[in-house]
Design a protein around this motif. Structure first.
Motif, PDB file in Angstrom:
ATOM      1  N   ALA A 166       0.820  -1.219   0.000  1.00  0.00           N
ATOM      2  CA  ALA A 166       0.000   0.000   0.000  1.00  0.00           C
ATOM      3  C   ALA A 166       0.847   1.260   0.000  1.00  0.00           C
ATOM      4  O   ALA A 166       0.476   2.297   0.520  1.00  0.00           O
ATOM      5  N   GLY A 221       1.805   2.708  -2.764  1.00  0.00           N
ATOM      6  CA  GLY A 221       1.508   3.494  -3.951  1.00  0.00           C
ATOM      7  C   GLY A 221       2.733   3.664  -4.820  1.00  0.00           C
ATOM      8  O   GLY A 221       3.702   2.907  -4.690  1.00  0.00           O
ATOM      9  N   HIS A 222       2.665   4.682  -5.684  1.00  0.00           N
ATOM     10  CA  HIS A 222       3.782   4.898  -6.603  1.00  0.00           C
ATOM     11  C   HIS A 222       4.783   5.873  -5.993  1.00  0.00           C
ATOM     12  O   HIS A 222       5.095   6.921  -6.550  1.00  0.00           O
ATOM     13  N   VAL A 245     -10.143  -0.834  -7.027  1.00  0.00           N
ATOM     14  CA  VAL A 245      -9.528   0.342  -6.411  1.00  0.00           C
ATOM     15  C   VAL A 245      -8.161   0.019  -5.801  1.00  0.00           C
ATOM     16  O   VAL A 245      -7.304   0.896  -5.649  1.00  0.00           O
ATOM     17  N   ILE A 252      -4.721   1.388  -7.247  1.00  0.00           N
ATOM     18  CA  ILE A 252      -4.118   2.712  -7.035  1.00  0.00           C
ATOM     19  C   ILE A 252      -3.243   2.776  -5.786  1.00  0.00           C
ATOM     20  O   ILE A 252      -2.423   3.669  -5.654  1.00  0.00           O
ATOM     21  N   TYR A 253      -3.417   1.828  -4.882  1.00  0.00           N
ATOM     22  CA  TYR A 253      -2.590   1.795  -3.670  1.00  0.00           C
ATOM     23  C   TYR A 253      -1.402   0.838  -3.814  1.00  0.00           C
ATOM     24  O   TYR A 253      -0.553   0.764  -2.934  1.00  0.00           O
ATOM     25  N   GLY A 303       3.213   9.167  -3.657  1.00  0.00           N
ATOM     26  CA  GLY A 303       2.216   8.404  -4.405  1.00  0.00           C
ATOM     27  C   GLY A 303       0.953   8.224  -3.594  1.00  0.00           C
ATOM     28  O   GLY A 303       0.695   8.977  -2.645  1.00  0.00           O
ATOM     29  N   HIS A 304       0.168   7.218  -3.987  1.00  0.00           N
ATOM     30  CA  HIS A 304      -1.108   7.009  -3.303  1.00  0.00           C
ATOM     31  C   HIS A 304      -0.922   6.011  -2.156  1.00  0.00           C
ATOM     32  O   HIS A 304      -1.569   4.966  -2.101  1.00  0.00           O
ATOM     33  N   ALA A 305      -0.024   6.338  -1.254  1.00  0.00           N
ATOM     34  CA  ALA A 305       0.278   5.418  -0.157  1.00  0.00           C
ATOM     35  C   ALA A 305      -0.756   5.520   0.959  1.00  0.00           C
ATOM     36  O   ALA A 305      -1.271   6.598   1.241  1.00  0.00           O
ATOM     37  N   ILE A 365       1.548  10.570 -11.390  1.00  0.00           N
ATOM     38  CA  ILE A 365       1.491   9.238 -10.766  1.00  0.00           C
ATOM     39  C   ILE A 365       2.312   9.156  -9.480  1.00  0.00           C
ATOM     40  O   ILE A 365       2.117   8.252  -8.681  1.00  0.00           O
TER      41      ILE A 365
END
Lengths: 276, 276
Positions: free
Chosen positions: A58, A60-61, A124, A127-128, B60-62, B127
């Motif tokens: 989790a 993300g990027h 979803v 995205i994480y 990111g989307h962490a 991103i």
């Protein structure tokens, strides 16, 4: 296409060296998923492993900007070797492609495989996902990539079926090529190989987490919050990732990072104010 | 649409309370960008601030899964108040929406605004962006959202023009509504208000980082790697984010997290193997 398919192309050249595969993950280099993946892929190519030292789920990027990266050699069971990076999955791919492989005289990969993640990366969750972000980073750097996950959180989960599939699938993807900026997000149901009911090319679904935070008090009576949640499968259509998995099919979703909502962009241009 | 536009709708109701705005960012609650944004938005709505305690750029989307979250109250200059979270931008939005606002008796937001980020969030930068990830998390939770960035890395950057624009733009977006799952990614050129040449509804561009890692030796002669890079503007079309900015226009890009490459999905289904 990044790599033009050629019908006469073999996975192995005459020296027995195969397709060059870079493997990474987000569960960390010491996890079972990456070990089983590497053992399987070695039969079909030259595998280099560069993965996070610590678990990065989790995440993300994320890129590590405010700290430098360290690389250490990592050995396991006498048959697994890789480079462990003090960073994120995206860090691993960028460092490998931009600097580290050249430095070590290792050939650039024909394909990057990220996984096998312990837990599904559908809807979803994508995205994480650090697993997907590593594959996305590869596409940013113009290398075809696959993210692969096993749809189980069971501590005793069996990665065999997923690893077997990747052994067949990875060289085929390297041969067939992928459009620039697009990766394949693969989710393998947590069943035995003989129970798998084939593959399905799917869309990212709309399932979501009904999550909340559990408030607790520490011994000093100060509050803290733990994230917890329940995954709600929203879709029913068979061409959706989570539904394919529910039917014991391997879900293969092509995803890209062109995030523009082109339909809504047309609406903005036609009917929103021209100034504010 | 999340919120049906009504022509007679006012930003303020008769009690003088406006649209409910949740503000967050990724530069941290103590940064200049969020301060100037909050001061501006207060004129048009009821603002609640919940933002990371520490800087979270390129995160990111962490989501924070392996640690609990702490919330502390944060005051600045006698006129700024917010909640500081020991987590990421996405953590802040999820915690606020799922638990924290209810707990404090604060109304759910009509719109979430993330920023003002210090540095551009265009093209591939999207991103990696914590600023955008906070807005994305809001759309995951079905709240319209705007990510806003100032396209300058200058330490003395002036956020005034961007804050002024958001004061006009934010209530309009709350009124007009956004499609489910879509947010607006706004980038404001780093020029004075009077030099801005209007807005442009744009696409995410293809500009990229020509990055590399600089290898250094620590005093113990062990190597470490620093990420560094040069941003290469790839596009020339005026409907692209970075080009609009180059022309001193405010770039507004609608982005969503439907990552499926639908064109390539059709190709997979028609011409790729049905099994492996």
């Amino acid at each position: 296409m990044l790599r033009t398919p050629r019908n006469d192309e073999k996975y192995y050249d005459s020296n027995g060296t195969g397709v060059n595969i870079l493997v990474t993950n987000d569960d960390g280099i010491n996890s079972r998923g990456i070990y089983d993946l590497v053992m399987a892929l070695r039969d079909v190519g030259d595998v280099t492993v560069i993965a996070p030292l610590a678990e990065q789920s989790a995440v993300g990027h994320a890129l590590t900007m405010s700290l430098p990266l360290r690389v250490t050699e990592f050995h396991k069971n006498g048959d697994f070797f890789g480079y462990a990076v003090s960073g994120t999955p995206a860090d691993c791919v960028k460092l490998a492609m931009r600097t580290f492989l050249d430095e070590r005289g290792i050939a650039k990969p024909d394909i990057v495989v990220s996984g096998i993640n312990h837990g599904r990366n559908t809807a979803v969750n994508i995205i994480y996902s650090g697993t997907v972000s590593a594959a996305t980073e590869a596409t940013v750097l113009d290398v075809p990539a696959i993210a692969v996950s096993l749809t189980s959180y069971d501590m005793d989960a069996d990665f065999t079926a997923a690893a077997d599939f990747m052994k067949r699938f990875t060289p085929e993807v390297a041969r067939l090529g992928l459009p620039r900026g697009t990766l394949l997000n693969v989710n393998v149901p947590a069943v035995a190989s003989h129970q798998l009911k084939g593959i399905s090319y799917t869309k990212q679904g709309a399932s979501y987490w009904e999550d909340e935070f559990e408030k607790r008090m520490d011994p000093q009576e100060r509050p803290y919050y733990w994230l917890k949640g329940k995954y709600v499968v929203e879709d029913s259509d068979r061409d959706i990732d989570d539904i394919a998995i529910h039917e014991d099919k391997i879900s293969i979703t092509p995803i890209h990072y062109d995030l523009t909502n082109h339909d809504f962009l047309r609406e903005l241009r036609s009917s929103w104010p021209k100034g504010f």
